[in-house]
Design an enzyme around this catalytic site. Structure first.
Site, PDB file in Angstrom:
ATOM      1  CE  LYS A  59      -3.924  -2.247   2.179  1.00  0.00           C
ATOM      2  NZ  LYS A  59      -4.569  -2.681   3.414  1.00  0.00           N
ATOM      3  CD  GLN A 103      -3.469  -4.075   6.721  1.00  0.00           C
ATOM      4  OE1 GLN A 103      -3.386  -3.156   5.906  1.00  0.00           O
ATOM      5  NE2 GLN A 103      -4.072  -5.223   6.420  1.00  0.00           N
ATOM      6  CG  ASP A 126      -9.791   0.314   4.919  1.00  0.00           C
ATOM      7  OD1 ASP A 126      -9.542  -0.125   3.779  1.00  0.00           O
ATOM      8  OD2 ASP A 126      -9.132   0.013   5.928  1.00  0.00           O
TER       9      ASP A 126
END
Ligand code: NAP
Length: 293
Positions: A59, A103, A126
């Site tokens: 990422k 995460q 997200d």
């Protein structure tokens, strides 16, 4: 109609993701030329789970390749929840940070729901914040969960008409199955959502024009269960004993039955990261429009 001996066409997630990343790169360069700030993505990792470390590295690397700013925070596995919440408050207030990604999974002492809800919905790249999920439920999407949103782009790239198709989604998690169902419903599919307590999964899968598998069980969905000509999106990422990756669908048998199929690796995975970057760009735009209001 595809017969049983036909080999499915591959939905090349790697190539489509590269195209999305390129679109983001061009948009970032254009913003730069117009004197607009570079979008910034903060990626927060707690602990040293090796799978998370690989995702986070990818990422960060892809973020930098688009010309966006990348901010990295690595907290120890025993980090108290209040330390993570304080960092989120700081990132929410930082004008250079347009997107915040924490995460998952998080260590047991941290409540993931509390963390997700602490992120400013406008920076929730997200798409997991209840505000953004609620908007998706109401067909007024804002920031959308990356994996399902990326899957929709993969489906559209096939050129197939999705309207009225019966989509069977296997898995009902907050990050894959549920938002996937909402996306497909918004695309005017008829949806069936299955989970570990579903009766006769093979029969339901046999009725599907589109199958999305997000279970976390290697090669669980057998090719013989599929309706001939089905479109198959395999979200699963499973590491086998020999170190190789495989999906939740038995690719070998499924690709003899499906009309289109995503491989693992090289299917849904790269699209998730590309969609995260597209979301960061979207988040920057959203924050700018709000400032102008
Ligand atoms: P999860 O939270 O563990 O959810 C798994 C889902 O599968 C649950 O809804 C569970 O049902 C269902 N399930 C489990 N066994 C089943 C069975 N025998 N029959 C039918 N349904 C069953 O997992 P997740 O986070 O959604 O991830 C799923 C997979 O996708 C994993 O392999 C993960 O690595 C992968 N993934 C990939 C990406 C990507 O970018 N490609 C992104 C996210 C996740 P219950 O609800 O009844 O327990």
């Amino acid at each position: 109609m595809t017969d049983q001996t036909t080999t499915a066409r591959l939905i090349d997630g790697k190539a489509i993701a590269a195209q999305v990343v390129e679109e983001v790169r061009e948009a970032v360069a254009q913003r730069n030329a117009q004197g607009l700030p570079l979008p910034g993505l903060a990626v927060v990792c707690v602990g040293d789970d090796p799978a998370s470390a690989v995702y986070v590295r990818n990422k960060r690397r892809t973020t930098e390749s688009t010309g966006m700013k990348s901010f990295s925070y690595d907290l120890p596995a025993d980090c108290p929840e209040k330390t993570l919440l304080a960092l989120i408050d700081e990132l929410n207030a930082n004008a250079e940070v347009h997107g915040i990604l924490v995460q998952l999974p998080l260590p047991a002492q941290i409540n993931a729901e509390r963390v997700i809800e602490r992120i400013d919905p406008k920076k929730d790249v997200d798409g997991f914040h209840p505000y953004n999920i609620g908007r998706l439920v109401l067909k007024m999407p804002t920031l959308r969960p990356c994996t399902p949103y990326g899957c929709m782009r993969l489906l559209r790239e096939t050129g197939e008409d999705l309207v009225g198709k019966h989509a069977v989604i296997v898995g009902q998690s907050n990050i894959v199955g549920r938002p996937m169902a909402l996306e497909l419903l918004m695309a005017r599919c008829t949806i069936t959502v299955c989970h570990s307590k579903t009766y006769d999964l093979p029969k339901l899968i046999g009725q599907a024009d589109i199958v999305v598998a997000g279970i976390g069980k290697p090669r669980f969905v057998e090719g013989g269960w599929l309706k001939s000509g089905a479109i198959v999106l395999d979200v699963g990422i499973n590491r086998l004993a020999d170190g190789k990756l495989c999906g939740d669908v038995d690719f070998e048998t499924a690709s003899r039955r499906a009309s289109w199929i995503t491989p693992v690796p090289g299917g849904v995975g790269p699209m998730t990261i590309a969609t995260l970057l597209a979301n960061t760009l979207e988040a920057a735009r959203w924050q700018e429009t709000t400032h102008q209001e």
